[in-house]
Design an enzyme around this catalytic site. Structure first.
Site, PDB file in Angstrom:
ATOM      1  N   TYR B 152       0.833  -1.214   0.000  1.00  0.00           N
ATOM      2  CA  TYR B 152       0.000   0.000   0.000  1.00  0.00           C
ATOM      3  C   TYR B 152       0.860   1.254   0.000  1.00  0.00           C
ATOM      4  CZ  TYR B 152       0.792  -0.239   5.128  1.00  0.00           C
ATOM      5  OH  TYR B 152       1.342  -0.327   6.378  1.00  0.00           O
ATOM      6  N   HIS B 165       3.217  -6.815   4.264  1.00  0.00           N
ATOM      7  CA  HIS B 165       3.791  -7.158   5.574  1.00  0.00           C
ATOM      8  C   HIS B 165       2.690  -7.485   6.566  1.00  0.00           C
ATOM      9  CE1 HIS B 165       2.932  -2.830   5.748  1.00  0.00           C
ATOM     10  NE2 HIS B 165       2.642  -3.037   7.013  1.00  0.00           N
TER      11      HIS B 165
END
Ligand SMILES: [Fe+3]
Lengths: 207, 247
Positions: B152, B165
């Site tokens: 993102y 992540h």
């Protein structure tokens, strides 16, 4: 079979990364409005009638421009009123069954305040047997903090115990000691502000 | 517990501050005003740091470790590549840490968090909340099920993107071991570009946070497996492999 492991075989500690802006999703999901199945861990330190003096601790965490952090998470860990920890490693006696000793609080998204409803801790020993002054361990994480910050809260109404404390005694810059002192109002409400930078920068510990 | 294994016996090994990220990493701009300037005050651990709250398996609900289902409507599940994340929590001597609490949070498959402050245009997944938790077994092992999060964008430089992540908060047996970190995915081209990954001081430290695809643990026709082992600080004392840590 037992085998002694020498220090040079040690594994490196997992590296830290920032908790980021959304730490609350994982650590205080209720605070973010997530309708998950579990209550926020660390929200209640008292689970029944507790021994000792009940106190509140409120404060804010300020950045280098003097703005309060509104996206931080604070954890505290402390002994009970008799100086005993509610921990598996506590070998000196049984801690107050109605007191967890562990608190976790997201700072308010508008004002940046944290608040803990807890008890005044009793003194606990230093490894050499001397007593430490009553204190509370603080751990602070937030966006922009690459590795969690450890510090301690001591009480401004314990001047004699503070004067004999093994850690406070080791601080060379005496003018920084007030950054570790919570200010009491005499009625059990303490204020403890934390400054990440600036002339009032809090003393942080490498423990 | 025998007296020789009690608190106060052997403090924790100090953190290697050259291995851990610095407080000030200017490429990660928020760190500039949130990094202490004075040196940290070093002192040996005492019982205040050598103890920690105890978390029991009884605190967990049946879906706490399944992010594909724990926010989903009945009969539905989260959208995205299905994965299991597995690993072992151990100390610096390789001893498994039983009873460690892992709390995890992440974006959905489109890279969006379910949070009031989140502004990314990627849509929410109505069946995905994004948090979970698990407690390690007697050998320090854990496993949870989720979907692979998306990368993102974030406001730092003009065009910074986070690699995919999963955030981890880890409680061992001592407050001195308290740790929050992030797990990355092997092969993600965003890893070397990210200023937060860049706060790490060496390629070896980045490698330590990079989970590996583990085909042997993959569940056929269901979910791929990633392996992520975690190391917490150890106590300075004579260590024997067959003595469980902290018991
Ligand atoms: Fe994130």
């Amino acid at each position: 079979m037992t085998r002694h492991i020498s220090p040079d075989e040690r594994l490196p500690e997992t590296p830290s990364q920032t908790a980021g802006p959304y730490v609350h999703i994982g650590c205080t999901p209720g605070f973010t409005g997530l309708s998950m199945a579990w209550p926020d861990a660390g929200a209640q330190m008292k689970t029944g009638p507790v021994k000792g003096r009940e106190i509140t601790i409120t404060g804010r965490i300020f950045d280098g421009m003097g703005a309060p952090l509104r996206d931080a998470m604070v954890e505290i860990w402390q002994a009970d009123a008799d100086g005993l920890f509610a921990a598996a490693h506590e070998a000196r006696g049984e801690a107050d069954r109605n007191f967890t000793g562990w608190g976790r609080c997201a700072t308010d998204m508008e004002t940046g305040h944290f608040r803990f409803d807890t008890v005044k801790p009793g003194p606990v020993p230093w490894p050499d047997g001397r007593l430490q002054a009553p204190h509370i361990t603080f751990w602070i994480v937030a966006r922009g903090i690459n590795i969690g910050l450890h510090t301690r809260l001591y009480f401004d109404d314990e001047p004699e115990a503070n004067a004999a404390d093994p850690i406070l005694n080791r601080i060379e810059h005496r003018d920084r000691i007030p950054t570790l002192l919570a200010r009491g109002d005499g009625a059990g409400a303490y204020t403890f502000d934390i400054h990440l930078q600036g002339p009032q920068e809090t003393i942080f510990f490498d423990i | 517990m025998s007296a020789s294994e009690g608190a106060g016996e052997g403090g924790f090994i100090p953190r290697d501050r050259r291995w851990q990220p610095d407080a000030l990493t200017p490429a990660y701009k928020t760190s500039v005003l949130r990094s202490p300037k004075a040196p940290l005050l070093s002192f040996p651990t005492s019982i205040s740091e050598e103890t920690s709250p105890v978390f029991g398996h009884d605190m967990l609900g049946p879906l706490d470790d399944d992010l594909t289902l724990n926010f989903a409507q009945d009969g539905q599940s989260a959208i995205g590549p299905r994965i299991v994340v597995q690993g072992r929590v151990q100390d610096e001597y390789g001893r498994g840490i039983a009873g460690a609490l892992l709390e995890i949070w992440q974006a959905n498959a489109g890279g969006r968090y379910r949070h009031v402050k989140e502004g990314y245009i990627a849509p929410l997944d109505p069946n995905f909340g994004g948090c979970g938790r698990v407690i390690t077994d007697d050998d320090g092992r854990y496993t949870f099920r989720t979907i692979q999060p998306g990368p993102y964008p974030w406001p730092n430089g003009p065009n910074d993107w986070r690699p995919a992540h999963i955030h981890f908060s880890i409680f061992g047996h001592a407050f001195a071991q308290r740790l929050i970190t992030q797990m990355y995915f092997e092969g993600d081209p965003h890893i070397p570009l990210c200023p937060i990954v860049g706060s790490l001081n060496s390629p070896a430290a980045v490698d330590a946070l990079t989970a590996r695809l583990d085909m042997a643990q993959t569940i056929p026709m269901d979910a791929r497996a990633y392996r992520f082992d975690i190391v917490l600080r150890g106590r300075r004392q004579s260590i024997f492999e067959n003595r469980p840590e902290g018991m």
